[in-house]
Design a protein around this motif. Structure first.
Motif, mmCIF file in Angstrom:
data_model
loop_
_atom_site.group_PDB
_atom_site.id
_atom_site.type_symbol
_atom_site.label_atom_id
_atom_site.label_comp_id
_atom_site.label_asym_id
_atom_site.label_seq_id
_atom_site.Cartn_x
_atom_site.Cartn_y
_atom_site.Cartn_z
ATOM 1 N N VAL A 7 0.839 -1.197 0.000
ATOM 2 C CA VAL A 7 0.000 0.000 0.000
ATOM 3 C C VAL A 7 0.877 1.250 0.000
ATOM 4 O O VAL A 7 2.072 1.198 0.272
ATOM 5 N N SER A 8 0.266 2.388 -0.301
ATOM 6 C CA SER A 8 1.001 3.650 -0.331
ATOM 7 C C SER A 8 0.547 4.622 0.749
ATOM 8 O O SER A 8 1.005 5.768 0.780
ATOM 9 N N ASN A 9 -0.336 4.177 1.632
ATOM 10 C CA ASN A 9 -0.826 5.044 2.702
ATOM 11 C C ASN A 9 0.293 5.419 3.669
ATOM 12 O O ASN A 9 1.198 4.621 3.914
ATOM 13 N N PRO A 10 0.228 6.614 4.243
ATOM 14 C CA PRO A 10 1.170 6.941 5.312
ATOM 15 C C PRO A 10 0.931 6.025 6.510
ATOM 16 O O PRO A 10 -0.199 5.577 6.754
ATOM 17 N N VAL A 11 2.002 5.729 7.240
ATOM 18 C CA VAL A 11 1.933 4.798 8.373
ATOM 19 C C VAL A 11 2.474 5.480 9.627
ATOM 20 O O VAL A 11 3.522 6.131 9.587
ATOM 21 N N VAL A 12 1.764 5.345 10.727
ATOM 22 C CA VAL A 12 2.268 5.747 12.042
ATOM 23 C C VAL A 12 2.429 4.476 12.856
ATOM 24 O O VAL A 12 1.449 3.776 13.117
ATOM 25 N N TRP A 13 3.661 4.168 13.224
ATOM 26 C CA TRP A 13 3.976 2.918 13.933
ATOM 27 C C TRP A 13 4.330 3.251 15.376
ATOM 28 O O TRP A 13 5.287 3.963 15.640
ATOM 29 N N PHE A 14 3.557 2.723 16.310
ATOM 30 C CA PHE A 14 3.818 2.947 17.726
ATOM 31 C C PHE A 14 4.750 1.868 18.268
ATOM 32 O O PHE A 14 4.616 0.690 17.945
ATOM 33 N N SER A 20 5.374 3.044 1.639
ATOM 34 C CA SER A 20 4.682 3.912 2.585
ATOM 35 C C SER A 20 5.680 4.757 3.377
ATOM 36 O O SER A 20 6.795 4.321 3.660
ATOM 37 N N GLU A 21 5.254 5.964 3.714
ATOM 38 C CA GLU A 21 6.026 6.818 4.607
ATOM 39 C C GLU A 21 5.706 6.392 6.039
ATOM 40 O O GLU A 21 4.553 6.422 6.468
ATOM 41 N N ILE A 22 6.727 5.973 6.798
ATOM 42 C CA ILE A 22 6.504 5.480 8.159
ATOM 43 C C ILE A 22 7.042 6.481 9.174
ATOM 44 O O ILE A 22 8.217 6.872 9.108
ATOM 45 N N THR A 23 6.172 6.892 10.093
ATOM 46 C CA THR A 23 6.563 7.737 11.220
ATOM 47 C C THR A 23 6.460 6.905 12.486
ATOM 48 O O THR A 23 5.449 6.237 12.713
ATOM 49 N N PHE A 24 7.514 6.924 13.296
ATOM 50 C CA PHE A 24 7.522 6.149 14.531
ATOM 51 C C PHE A 24 7.186 7.057 15.708
ATOM 52 O O PHE A 24 7.689 8.174 15.815
ATOM 53 N N LYS A 25 6.316 6.563 16.596
ATOM 54 C CA LYS A 25 5.930 7.310 17.790
ATOM 55 C C LYS A 25 6.082 6.428 19.017
ATOM 56 O O LYS A 25 5.802 5.223 18.975
ATOM 57 N N ARG A 26 6.500 7.043 20.105
ATOM 58 C CA ARG A 26 6.641 6.312 21.360
ATOM 59 C C ARG A 26 5.325 6.223 22.118
ATOM 60 O O ARG A 26 5.017 5.203 22.728
ATOM 61 N N HIS A 27 4.555 7.330 22.081
ATOM 62 C CA HIS A 27 3.390 7.373 22.967
ATOM 63 C C HIS A 27 2.459 8.502 22.537
ATOM 64 O O HIS A 27 2.888 9.506 21.973
ATOM 65 N N LEU A 28 1.170 8.313 22.806
ATOM 66 C CA LEU A 28 0.164 9.362 22.754
ATOM 67 C C LEU A 28 -0.720 9.208 23.989
ATOM 68 O O LEU A 28 -0.979 8.081 24.425
ATOM 69 N N PRO A 29 -1.207 10.292 24.570
ATOM 70 C CA PRO A 29 -2.182 10.159 25.663
ATOM 71 C C PRO A 29 -3.393 9.356 25.180
ATOM 72 O O PRO A 29 -3.722 9.368 23.987
#
Length: 237
Positions: free
Chosen positions: A86-93, A120-129
């Motif tokens: 897929v080509s969707n943007p990805v947010v990986w926690f 896909s463009e992958i952005t990594f995140k540690r945490h969200l409230p």
């Protein structure tokens, strides 16, 4: 399971999230009252407002499986490979601190630092409230991984979910959940299906969004639970 069963037998009040869970408690012949009001986490989901920043975004939350720690790295690798479909943007926690998390996290750090080729463009995140995370789930295109949030909260939100592997095996699932093994071609197939499908109708399998207040009332004064709640409360001898 032995620890869970022991706690169930020690408890004076029981608040299972689903009818089947309540029936299992009754089969254990637990003492005290069983109140089936749903899962309090769904109360938070009911208040979530869709976050438009996550529209068309795939969210990944994949934890290591404690009895499959030797495969944690390759399981992450399979999911990374599936995103090429897929080509969707990805947010990986980032995964939780279960056994095997170091191997999984190491592979993600390698990907983050080397920027391996992926459609896909992958952005990594540690945490969200919690409230922000649920708003992201309410606004996203799909959740991929093996978190319980995909089983519980996302059923109420109607968010398409791909449940990978065995971590949630045996749990009741609503129509929004598509199961896939840790095989990139199968995950990719599930991704295409869920993205084409889009949002699902809301499910109340895990509650209607008012579990917390009903549980609080039952704890404060169990005798006050009225006849109108008879189907949601069982007395076990």
């Amino acid at each position: 399971d032995r620890v869970r069963n022991a706690v169930s037998h020690l408890a004076d009040f029981h608040f299972p999230a689903t009818d089947k869970a309540a029936a299992r408690l009754e089969s254990l012949r637990v003492k005290g009252q069983v109140f089936q009001y749903g899962c309090p986490s769904v109360d938070l989901a009911a208040r979530a407002i869709p976050d438009s920043r996550f529209t068309n975004t795939i969210i990944v939350l994949q934890h290591p499986v404690t009895n499959e720690v030797d495969h944690a790295r390759e399981q992450v690798e399979e999911t990374l490979g599936a995103l090429n479909a897929v080509s969707n943007p990805v947010v990986w926690f980032w995964p939780g601190q279960d056994a095997g998390s170091e191997a999984a996290s190491k592979r993600l750090r390698e990907y983050e630092h080397t920027h391996s080729e992926c459609w896909s463009e992958i952005t990594f995140k540690r945490h969200l409230p919690a409230s922000a995370f649920l708003s992201a789930l309410r606004g996203c295109a799909c959740l991929v991984g093996n978190s319980s949030v995909g089983i519980r909260e996302c059923s109420y939100l109607g968010t398409p979910v791909i449940d990978i592997g065995t971590r949630q095996q045996g749990r009741e699932k609503a129509a929004n959940v598509y199961h896939a093994p840790h095989v990139k071609t199968e995950i990719a197939r599930a991704l295409r299906y869920q993205l084409d499908h889009g949002p699902y109708p809301q499910s109340t399998l895990y509650g209607t969004g008012d579990a917390g207040s009903r549980i609080a009332r039952a704890l404060a004064d169990p005798a006050s639970v009225g006849v109108e709640e008879a189907l949601g409360c069982r007395s076990c001898a």
